[in-house]
Design an enzyme around this catalytic site. Structure first.
Site, PDB file in Angstrom:
ATOM      1  N   GLN A  61       0.837  -1.207   0.000  1.00  0.00           N
ATOM      2  CA  GLN A  61       0.000   0.000   0.000  1.00  0.00           C
ATOM      3  C   GLN A  61       0.870   1.255   0.000  1.00  0.00           C
ATOM      4  OE1 GLN A  61      -3.893  -1.117   2.538  1.00  0.00           O
ATOM      5  NE2 GLN A  61      -2.013  -1.583   3.612  1.00  0.00           N
ATOM      6  N   HIS A  79      -2.071   1.148  -4.053  1.00  0.00           N
ATOM      7  CA  HIS A  79      -2.491   2.542  -3.916  1.00  0.00           C
ATOM      8  C   HIS A  79      -1.758   3.475  -4.880  1.00  0.00           C
ATOM      9  CE1 HIS A  79      -4.219   1.843   0.408  1.00  0.00           C
ATOM     10  NE2 HIS A  79      -4.825   1.141  -0.515  1.00  0.00           N
TER      11      HIS A  79
END
Ligand code: ZN
Length: 210
Positions: A61, A79
């Site tokens: 992430q 992300h």
């Protein structure tokens, strides 16, 4: 980070479209520290495990590019990342490097050289879809995994937080390395509450001896 900022105010796609300056004011000091960051021994150990053929992929992430800097090849960035930016008007994509220095120096919002639209870094903001190809690749690796390391994550953000469960459902094994407890500790085969920058190099070292 989110204790000091309202994510919907500074890092949602809705607020970005309404007033990109708020986003850019927020990301400016972060971008500066990201640009000067270096991989730690934990990043380097994961790259070593991949070179040894033991690690197939990193699902992250993080948006800081440090795994790539450390030499990791298969890095799935759920992300997004800061390497490129996209015009929110005409979808022209440019390397962030071209616009970043000017932005950091002036604080002024970068605009598209073709249509004048606002440029948005290719990070996934709240309210945006995750990149589907990256998600699918993460799922593919998760389905095939006989072992997953959960590293430096409190497992509070979906869908990444669900992936360890998928490994367990297929009788894969789970090792959690994190400073604080996670919801999945009780189900893991091994839980190490310690600094991953110390633990991972020792794991990589032990594997290379074996
Ligand atoms: Zn444009």
């Amino acid at each position: 980070m989110w204790e000091r900022y309202d994510p919907m105010e500074v890092a949602s796609i809705q607020s970005f479209r309404r007033n990109p300056q708020v986003f850019y004011n927020w990301i400016r000091p972060l971008a500066t520290s990201l640009l000067t960051a270096h991989p730690n021994p934990g990043h380097l150990a994961l790259a070593k495990l991949e070179r040894q053929g033991l690690l197939k992929a990193i699902i992250t992430q993080n948006i800081d590019n440090l795994h790539q800097q450390a030499g990791s090849q298969e890095v799935l960035e759920l992300h997004g990342h800061l390497r490129e930016a996209t015009c929110i008007n005409c979808y022209r994509v440019v390397p962030t490097q071209d616009i970043l220095d000017a932005f950091l120096a002036s604080g002024e919002i970068p605009h598209c050289t073709r249509c004048g639209g606002v440029m948005k870094p290719n990070v996934i903001l709240f309210g945006e879809q995750l990149p589907i190809r990256v998600v699918n690749a993460a799922l593919m690796h998760t389905r095939k995994a006989d072992l997953m390391l959960v590293i430096g994550s409190s497992l509070e953000v979906a869908p990444a937080s669900h992936l360890p469960l998928m490994v367990l459902e297929r009788n894969g094994r789970l090792i959690v390395i994190n400073m604080t407890p996670t919801y999945i500790d009780d189900m893991a085969d091994l839980v190490i509450h310690a600094d991953l920058a110390e633990v991972l190099p020792r794991i990589a070292q032990a594997c290379s001896r074996g």
